[in-house]
Write an enzyme that holds these catalytic residues in place. Structure first.
Site, PDB file in Angstrom:
ATOM      1  N   ASN A  75       0.731  -1.038   0.159  1.00  0.00           N
ATOM      2  CA  ASN A  75      -0.060  -0.169   0.074  1.00  0.00           C
ATOM      3  C   ASN A  75       0.805   1.302   0.118  1.00  0.00           C
ATOM      4  O   ASN A  75       0.651   2.209  -0.426  1.00  0.00           O
ATOM      5  CB  ASN A  75      -0.921  -0.013   1.232  1.00  0.00           C
ATOM      6  N   LYS A  96       4.457  17.312 -10.226  1.00  0.00           N
ATOM      7  CA  LYS A  96       4.890  18.338 -11.313  1.00  0.00           C
ATOM      8  C   LYS A  96       4.620  17.979 -12.655  1.00  0.00           C
ATOM      9  O   LYS A  96       4.704  16.767 -12.861  1.00  0.00           O
ATOM     10  CB  LYS A  96       6.509  18.611 -11.038  1.00  0.00           C
ATOM     11  N   TYR A 119       4.083   9.370 -11.219  1.00  0.00           N
ATOM     12  CA  TYR A 119       3.290   8.637 -10.170  1.00  0.00           C
ATOM     13  C   TYR A 119       2.519   7.855 -11.291  1.00  0.00           C
ATOM     14  O   TYR A 119       2.322   6.568 -10.804  1.00  0.00           O
ATOM     15  CB  TYR A 119       2.185   9.615  -9.560  1.00  0.00           C
TER      16      TYR A 119
HETATM   17  P1  NAD Z   1      -0.727   8.617   2.619  1.00  0.00           P
HETATM   18  O1  NAD Z   1       0.112   9.309   2.145  1.00  0.00           O
HETATM   19  O2  NAD Z   1      -1.911   9.130   3.557  1.00  0.00           O
HETATM   20  O3  NAD Z   1      -0.325   7.330   3.112  1.00  0.00           O
HETATM   21  C1  NAD Z   1       0.883   6.542   2.641  1.00  0.00           C
HETATM   22  C2  NAD Z   1       1.800   5.879   3.784  1.00  0.00           C
HETATM   23  O4  NAD Z   1       2.757   5.200   3.238  1.00  0.00           O
HETATM   24  C3  NAD Z   1       2.237   6.844   4.860  1.00  0.00           C
HETATM   25  O5  NAD Z   1       1.802   6.537   6.055  1.00  0.00           O
HETATM   26  C4  NAD Z   1       3.540   6.807   4.282  1.00  0.00           C
HETATM   27  O6  NAD Z   1       4.604   7.147   5.612  1.00  0.00           O
HETATM   28  C5  NAD Z   1       3.967   5.410   3.993  1.00  0.00           C
HETATM   29  N1  NAD Z   1       4.898   5.356   3.166  1.00  0.00           N
HETATM   30  C6  NAD Z   1       5.614   6.259   1.946  1.00  0.00           C
HETATM   31  N2  NAD Z   1       6.678   5.973   1.713  1.00  0.00           N
HETATM   32  C7  NAD Z   1       7.185   4.859   2.458  1.00  0.00           C
HETATM   33  C8  NAD Z   1       8.254   4.159   2.429  1.00  0.00           C
HETATM   34  N3  NAD Z   1       9.618   4.212   1.737  1.00  0.00           N
HETATM   35  N4  NAD Z   1       8.303   2.899   3.262  1.00  0.00           N
HETATM   36  C9  NAD Z   1       7.304   2.709   4.208  1.00  0.00           C
HETATM   37  N5  NAD Z   1       6.411   3.474   4.102  1.00  0.00           N
HETATM   38  C10 NAD Z   1       6.223   4.529   3.445  1.00  0.00           C
HETATM   39  O7  NAD Z   1      -1.554   7.898   1.277  1.00  0.00           O
HETATM   40  P2  NAD Z   1      -2.977   7.280   1.074  1.00  0.00           P
HETATM   41  O8  NAD Z   1      -3.929   8.167   0.229  1.00  0.00           O
HETATM   42  O9  NAD Z   1      -3.643   6.510   2.190  1.00  0.00           O
HETATM   43  O10 NAD Z   1      -2.474   6.336  -0.130  1.00  0.00           O
HETATM   44  C11 NAD Z   1      -2.394   4.619   0.079  1.00  0.00           C
HETATM   45  C12 NAD Z   1      -1.993   4.309  -1.282  1.00  0.00           C
HETATM   46  O11 NAD Z   1      -3.052   4.496  -1.883  1.00  0.00           O
HETATM   47  C13 NAD Z   1      -0.860   4.947  -2.023  1.00  0.00           C
HETATM   48  O12 NAD Z   1      -0.110   3.643  -2.730  1.00  0.00           O
HETATM   49  C14 NAD Z   1      -1.559   5.786  -2.944  1.00  0.00           C
HETATM   50  O13 NAD Z   1      -0.848   6.105  -4.058  1.00  0.00           O
HETATM   51  C15 NAD Z   1      -2.726   5.020  -2.986  1.00  0.00           C
HETATM   52  N6  NAD Z   1      -3.755   5.716  -3.598  1.00  0.00           N
HETATM   53  C16 NAD Z   1      -4.593   6.720  -3.188  1.00  0.00           C
HETATM   54  C17 NAD Z   1      -5.430   7.553  -3.614  1.00  0.00           C
HETATM   55  C18 NAD Z   1      -6.108   8.462  -2.814  1.00  0.00           C
HETATM   56  O14 NAD Z   1      -7.106   9.149  -3.309  1.00  0.00           O
HETATM   57  N7  NAD Z   1      -5.776   8.950  -1.510  1.00  0.00           N
HETATM   58  C19 NAD Z   1      -5.853   7.227  -4.906  1.00  0.00           C
HETATM   59  C20 NAD Z   1      -5.109   6.275  -5.628  1.00  0.00           C
HETATM   60  C21 NAD Z   1      -4.035   5.545  -5.069  1.00  0.00           C
END
Ligand code: NAD
Length: 464
Positions: free
Chosen positions: A306, A313, A371
């Protein structure tokens, strides 16, 4: 973050204003709560002539004790009765009755002229599906069709289902399940999921179900009991919801996040009686450290990739570092960890891997070339790894649309509002919506699902 527009649109003044200005009225979606039955309300079951999944669908309806009906179709009633499902008689033309779900076995459709049977079944019922209702069409995977005419007609089902998903308002969803001819016994986890409130924010989607010989007796209340799961990025947002849902379903969850998030990570792990692993997944030895942490828990049954980041950018303005770090964390780290786990027997038999992609990876997005490349790569990883896995293991992806989290809270207001409304539900999803989809793929009974990409996006218009 709360959706103030949605709250406003449900107030008496908001209802008046949105109606008169023709603005979207986001429905309140019914979501799963502990002890909610799969379906609350009646089901109408229909089938095209010569369909082959009637017994399998009937068995599932019997298992979930669905209050089920059929139109004037004695043959369907007889077939259902053989597996213990009593299909009550429904008089088509009775405009008073409401259904919580319509299920149609379309596997018998063998040529384009047969598609008329879709019209005949669904057209009279379009105004008789209740709020947060479900429409499910079961078809035959076109790749498995015997003739071009059959493949063509089965492929046509996608246009039909995706259109119904857009026409049916009030939080009603429509999905298509393509089932291989020998996979009738593998439909139960998918049918339960798409019929239940767990799939509240998923609509217009296609799932492919293959044969899996390992179908086991399932405790549907605690389907992950005795399993050990790893969730990366578990300290907040979608990852925290995934950890909570997997624990709710019985798993011991190892919650992983970067050391800087240690405090929040520990709080989530404590809350769900799991364990915490503070680790940056981009470290070269991350796979080894994960394996070491899982060993004391009996190895890994479920891995959820996850963790992910954005550094948005346009390409013209993007520093190389923003490209490199996004590609490394969102894609290369997953490849390295999977490679380590698979080449060191780090996964238990019938392990489930689930990756988080994004609709950006499907549609592309302005300002997200890094991304979107990483998330499209995740789709590739899932699609091309799936057929290489040892028998019984699976890998699938969930592609969220716009989900309310800290990641999306940082998006500028106007773009955020557009993101929330540009879908068939006129609202953003919640982290729990993504988590429920992951828990569904993680179930032992979901062994027939391998290589699927499931969008959790309220049928976003992006990349549809
Ligand atoms: P968020 O930024 O709230 O949480 C992401 C988590 O990943 C954070 O706790 C962060 O510390 C952790 N993380 C980042 N880099 C890391 C690393 N190198 N090692 C370990 N942990 C790491 O993001 P979210 O919105 O909860 O998104 C979760 C996933 O869902 C992501 O992969 C994101 O791309 C994907 N996503 C989110 C959305 C959205 O609308 N929120 C949409 C599509 C996809």
């Amino acid at each position: 973050m709360t959706d103030q527009y949605q709250n406003f649109s449900h107030s008496p003044l908001g209802q008046f204003v949105t109606k008169n200005l023709g603005l979207p009225q986001p429905p309140k979606l019914q979501r799963f709560e502990r002890a909610t039955p799969v379906l609350e309300g009646a089901v109408l079951f229909g089938a095209a002539a010569n369909s082959i999944f009637v017994a399998g669908i009937s068995q599932v309806l019997a298992n979930i004790h669905a209050n089920s009906y059929a139109g004037n179709n004695p043959k369907l009633q007889q077939l259902a009765a053989r597996v213990g499902l009593n299909l009550g008689a429904f008089n088509i033309g009775d405009k008073e009755s409401k259904f919580k779900a319509l299920i149609f076995d379309a596997s018998g459709i063998a040529q384009s002229q047969d598609l008329q049977q879709l019209y005949a079944f669904f057209q009279p019922l379009m105004r008789q599906v209740s709020a947060s209702g479900r429409v499910v069409v079961v078809g035959l995977n076109p790749q498995q069709a015997k003739t071009v005419a059959q493949a063509t007609a089965q492929r046509a089902l996608q246009g039909f289902v995706k259109s119904l998903a857009k026409e049916l308002k009030k939080g009603i969803t429509a999905q298509l399940l393509y089932v291989d001819p020998d996979a009738e016994g593998n439909m139960e986890s998918s049918l339960r999921f798409v019929l239940s409130p767990r799939s509240a924010y998923i609509s217009g989607q296609v799932l492919y179900i293959q044969h899996d010989a390992q179908v086991q007796h399932m405790d549907w209340q605690q389907p992950l009991l005795g399993k050990t799961a790893l969730v990366t990025g578990a300290s907040r947002g979608i990852g925290a919801a995934i950890a909570q849902v997997l624990a709710r379903d019985g798993a011991h969850v190892i919650c992983l996040d970067i050391p800087a998030q240690q405090q929040d990570l520990q709080a989530i792990a404590n809350q769900i009686k799991g364990s915490a692993l503070a680790l940056d997944i981009s470290q070269a030895n991350a796979g080894m450290q994960i394996l070491a942490a899982a060993q004391s828990q009996g190895g890994l049954d479920i891995v959820v990739h996850n963790a992910g980041i954005t550094r948005d950018k346009t390409l013209a303005n993007m520093p190389q570092q923003a490209w490199d770090v996004v590609l490394d964390i969102n894609l290369s780290a997953i490849e390295r960890i999977n490679h380590h786990l698979l080449s060191h027997q780090g996964l238990n038999a019938q392990a489930r891997m689930v990756c988080i992609s994004s609709i950006s990876g499907i549609a592309g997005n302005m300002g997200q070339s890094n991304y979107a490349t990483s998330k499209a790569g995740v789709i590739g990883l899932v699609e091309y790894t799936a057929p290489t896995l040892a028998q019984g293991m699976t890998i699938n992806a969930v592609a969220p649309g716009f989900i309310e989290t800290q990641m999306t809270a940082t998006i500028p207001f106007a773009i955020r509002e557009a993101g929330r409304r540009m879908n068939a539900m006129s609202q953003a999803g919640l982290p729990i919506d993504v988590a429920e989809a992951i828990a569904f793929f993680a179930q032992p009974a979901s062994g027939g699902l391998n290589g699927n990409i499931l969008r959790v996006c309220g049928q976003s218009i992006l990349g549809a």
